[in-house]
Scaffold this active site. Structure first.
Site, mmCIF file in Angstrom:
data_model
loop_
_atom_site.group_PDB
_atom_site.id
_atom_site.type_symbol
_atom_site.label_atom_id
_atom_site.label_comp_id
_atom_site.label_asym_id
_atom_site.label_seq_id
_atom_site.Cartn_x
_atom_site.Cartn_y
_atom_site.Cartn_z
ATOM 1 N N SER A 1 0.596 -1.368 -0.266
ATOM 2 C CA SER A 1 -0.094 0.152 -0.067
ATOM 3 C C SER A 1 0.878 1.100 -0.744
ATOM 4 C CB SER A 1 -0.978 -0.291 1.299
ATOM 5 O OG SER A 1 -1.812 -0.875 0.924
ATOM 6 N N GLN A 2 -0.156 2.189 -0.535
ATOM 7 C CA GLN A 2 1.133 3.514 -0.395
ATOM 8 C C GLN A 2 1.303 4.035 1.409
ATOM 9 O OE1 GLN A 2 -2.236 6.134 -2.431
ATOM 10 N NE2 GLN A 2 -0.619 8.280 -1.709
#
Ligand code: SAH
Length: 215
Positions: A63-64
């Site tokens: 994920s970011q």
């Protein structure tokens, strides 16, 4: 990459997170001590310190960082908490949580990802994480109830078995919505009376799939 370069890259990521509104000192410290560069390998390794999701093994994504931070913040983790993460992926989110919680259980349907994550947790001396290859749609009944549950794959609704494994007073954060569209990050608080739902922001995650992957 030298140690000095690594440290500089991690600090650059911290500045990015600050500029995106992450203020909690304990959370920022966790990001400082866990080097995202270790969780991204292969051709995308040089982009590990950017605030962007990146491909990992088994066709999944890490994920970011700003989304990891936001979800961590929403989870309101305390040092007494037993946390369940569904969707280990690279192990980065679990590693961040392990610096804030008493104990982290993280489950993943791709066995190779669990093997890689375990190796990293050992290398980083993160001994309060238990990584298990299993289908997390049904939670982890043996270890329930949990103080906090974080789902890092998108479900069509907050999964019933996971809600049931949340302790009263507990919090669950889960992206909800159809695959391939924008989903909503939902925060659920379990009270003695029932569940309170709060919609946080649009996000995009890979789908929560039932059953183990064949790999
Ligand atoms: N938290 C991860 C990102 C996860 S991507 C990180 O920090 O890198 C979402 C992960 O959820 C994928 O690896 C996917 O295989 C996993 N997943 C999807 N459905 C699942 C299920 N039912 N049980 C366990 N893991 C699942």
């Amino acid at each position: 990459m030298t140690e000095a370069e690594r440290a500089q890259n991690v600090m650059r990521l911290i500045l990015t997170l600050r500029s995106r509104g992450v203020t909690d000192p304990a959370i920022l410290r966790a990001f400082e001590t866990i080097d995202r560069g270790l969780f991204v390998t292969g051709i995308f390794a040089d982009r590990a310190y950017e605030d962007t999701p990146l491909p990992i093994g088994c066709g999944q994504t890490i994920s970011q960082p700003s989304v990891v931070a936001l979800m961590t913040e929403a989870l309101e983790v305390t040092p007494r908490d037993k946390v369940l993460e569904v969707g280990t992926g690279s192990g980065y989110q679990a590693a961040i949580l392990s610096r804030l919680a008493r104990r982290v259980y993280t489950v993943e349907r791709h066995r190779p990802l669990i093997a890689e994550a375990r190796a990293l947790f050992a290398r980083l001396d993160l001994h309060n994480i238990t990584a298990i290859a299993t289908d997390g749609s049904f939670g982890l009944p043996d270890q329930a109830p949990f103080d906090r549950i974080i789902v890092t794959a998108a479900a069509e609704d907050p999964p019933g078995p996971l809600l049931a494994q949340l302790r009263p007073g507990g919090i669950m954060v889960v992206p909800v919505g159809q695959t391939d569209t924008v989903q909503s990050l939902i925060k659920v608080r379990k009270t003695e009376q029932g569940y309170e739902y709060e919609e946080l922001r649009p996000v995009r995650f890979v789908p929560l799939l039932e059953g183990m992957a064949r790999d």
